[in-house]
Design a protein around this motif. Structure first.
Motif, PDB file in Angstrom:
ATOM      1  N   ASP A 101      11.794  33.288  22.363  1.00  0.00           N
ATOM      2  CA  ASP A 101      10.413  32.838  22.536  1.00  0.00           C
ATOM      3  C   ASP A 101      10.255  32.010  23.809  1.00  0.00           C
ATOM      4  N   ARG A 102      11.202  31.113  24.076  1.00  0.00           N
ATOM      5  CA  ARG A 102      11.087  30.232  25.227  1.00  0.00           C
ATOM      6  C   ARG A 102      11.492  30.911  26.535  1.00  0.00           C
ATOM      7  N   THR A 409      11.106  17.635  24.336  1.00  0.00           N
ATOM      8  CA  THR A 409      10.458  17.574  25.649  1.00  0.00           C
ATOM      9  C   THR A 409      11.001  16.412  26.488  1.00  0.00           C
ATOM     10  N   ASP A 475       7.593  20.101  30.087  1.00  0.00           N
ATOM     11  CA  ASP A 475       6.747  21.086  29.417  1.00  0.00           C
ATOM     12  C   ASP A 475       7.593  22.306  29.062  1.00  0.00           C
ATOM     13  N   ASP A 477       6.853  25.011  27.833  1.00  0.00           N
ATOM     14  CA  ASP A 477       6.231  26.293  28.175  1.00  0.00           C
ATOM     15  C   ASP A 477       6.633  26.761  29.568  1.00  0.00           C
ATOM     16  N   ARG A 478       7.171  25.843  30.386  1.00  0.00           N
ATOM     17  CA  ARG A 478       7.600  26.223  31.733  1.00  0.00           C
ATOM     18  C   ARG A 478       8.860  27.077  31.726  1.00  0.00           C
ATOM     19  N   ASP A 481       8.610  30.630  32.580  1.00  0.00           N
ATOM     20  CA  ASP A 481       8.203  30.912  33.954  1.00  0.00           C
ATOM     21  C   ASP A 481       9.352  30.772  34.939  1.00  0.00           C
TER      22      ASP A 481
END
Length: 493
Positions: A101-102, A409, A475, A477-478, A481
């Motif tokens: 997922d990550r 985090t 973060d 969510d990075r 990316d």
């Protein structure tokens, strides 16, 4: 007695058969770097479960659990080994979907370490993970070399070289896809061979009651469920095995090879259940070997399984058990070769600017070097369990700080690196084999229990503490990316 010529011939047939299968299956399927190292989203439940079982059931299953039972605490120690092996696989049923997922286009644990923590922690994890897999390979080659030397007097270097070169040939050509298909076939052979070998040997001993009576008569402490030594070993081996497997790149590869997250969870859980009886059945041969008076020297505990087999079974059955051992070492060696190639392939663009078709070539070359070194170590005849425990200690000090970043985090590079490095120093300070070379006589007595529990506890405490005191926020969510498909250029910068 089985002759070296006969056994060498059987070994050659088995190895060449799997080399041919792996090369045939991979032909025309390896068109990109991604095909070579991930086989992403391509593997269904049955095949994934089979490759997990085969990869987890290396030759170590015939050596380490039996050595633990013979020399480290009897059936309680064996139970700890079984529990640790199962918990390690079950942990990936939880962590695996989180990884996918990550980092949906990720490939390796070192890649994750770089994306989440940066170059310092990445360099440390790279060093630890490659060292872990190297020692694991050396232990596998040590085990099979010792077994075939006992069974038929085959020189250790010949066995280690034959297995290493053959497996390297088909994995170097076919990558992860070749490993997965050969693992599937190996599982279909390993499971019945292991069960039949154990049952036939127990029957030759007069049944389970007779085998039990033999041990109780000479070494009753090995069947004492409250044995302090056995309980202590069981406690630290759970930490050792779980920590080691969380840093095993082979499992990270298979996390991405699974067709989806549900298949991943189911397959890892089924493999976890399957591992328990296999480890326990193989491990009881340690106490049995002691009961029969076959463990006469310190190094004999590693080959307890084969000491019993060669004592009570006819030559054809001994050859069948030798084939089982070869299948087991092949199933784990091809997994580790691919894992090393995967890490090298992912990291070379960052470290040396290698890209494109040169990546696969470079990965194969580095894997050859690591394999050659492991073959040399494997021919020396060291204790299999001691080698595994050294590999496990490296991981036990590192896995919590590393994986903490998947969930927290506030975890940061300096904190994770401090936690891992300090914990490793603590573990080495109490690791019995290290005491002979380190000037640490003023410390309390060395023990594996203190080494592993100390390393895991210190790393966990410092990982949490440094995250709380660091004052940083990341973060999560990075992460997705930061990493991309290697065929599109690899990690973003």
């Amino acid at each position: 007695m089985v002759t070296a010529t006969t056994l060498a011939g059987v070994l050659a047939v088995v190895l060449l058969a799997f080399a041919a299968l792996g090369a045939w299956y991979a032909r025309g399927r390896i068109e990109t770097v991604e095909d070579y190292i991930t086989a992403r989203d391509s593997t269904g439940g049955g095949t994934l479960t089979a490759t997990l079982v085969a990869s987890s059931m290396g030759a170590w299953i015939l050596f380490s659990p039996a050595e633990a039972g013979a020399a480290f605490g009897g059936v309680t120690a064996i139970a700890g080994y079984a529990a640790g092996s199962a918990l390690a696989l079950a942990a990936f049923a939880v962590v695996g979907p989180r990884i996918r997922d990550r980092l949906p286009e990720g490939h390796s644990l070192t890649e994750y370490a770089h994306a989440r923590y940066g170059p310092a922690m990445y360099g440390y994890v790279l060093l630890v993970s490659v060292a872990y897999m190297f020692v694991f390979l050396a232990a596998e080659f040590t085990g099979i070399a010792s077994a075939l030397s006992l069974v038929a007097g085959v020189p250790g270097w010949q066995t280690a070289t034959a297995v290493g070169v053959t497996v390297l040939a088909y994995t170097g050509y076919g990558g992860l896809r070749a490993s997965i298909v050969t693992d599937t076939v190996q599982t279909l052979l390993i499971l019945p061979l292991l069960i039949v070998s154990v049952v036939v040997t127990l029957l030759a001993l007069g049944g389970t009651d007779a085998a039990h009576a033999t041990v109780v008569e000479t070494s009753p402490e090995l069947f004492n469920l409250t044995s302090a030594a056995g309980l202590e070993f069981g406690a630290y081996v759970v930490v050792a095995v779980v920590g080691a497997e969380m840093l095993n790149q082979a499992w990270w590869q298979r996390v991405y090879a699974a067709s989806d997250a549900a298949t991943l969870r189911r397959s890892f859980l089924v493999a976890a259940v399957a591992v328990v009886p296999m480890v326990f059945l193989a491990g009881v041969f340690g106490p049995i070997a002691v009961g029969l008076g076959l463990v006469e020297a310190p190094g004999d505990a590693s080959i307890s399984f084969f000491l019993v087999v060669t004592e009570v079974l006819p030559d054809p059955a001994v050859i069948a058990v030798a084939v089982l051992a070869v299948l087991l070492v092949v199933s784990s060696a091809d997994t580790l070769f691919n894992a090393i190639a995967s890490i090298v392939t992912v990291d070379l663009p960052r470290l040396a600017g290698v890209s494109g078709a040169d990546l696969t070539t470079a990965a194969r070359a580095v894997t050859v070097v690591v394999a050659a070194a492991a073959i040399v170590v494997g021919a020396q005849g060291y204790s299999v369990l001691t080698l595994f425990l050294l590999a496990d200690l490296l991981a036990a000090a590192t896995f919590v700080p590393l994986l903490h970043g998947l969930y927290s985090t506030r975890a940061w590079s300096g904190g994770a690196l401090i936690a891992s490095a300090v914990a490793l120093c603590v573990g080495l300070a109490f690791f019995p084999p290290a005491r002979g070379v380190l000037p640490l006589g003023s410390l309390p007595p060395a023990s594996y229990f203190n080494a592993f529990l100390g390393a895991a506890s210190v790393s966990t405490l410092l990982a949490v503490l440094t995250a709380r005191l660091g004052g940083r926020e990341y973060d999560l969510d990075r992460l997705g990316d930061e990493v991309r498909n290697l065929d599109d250029g690899g990690e973003r910068r």
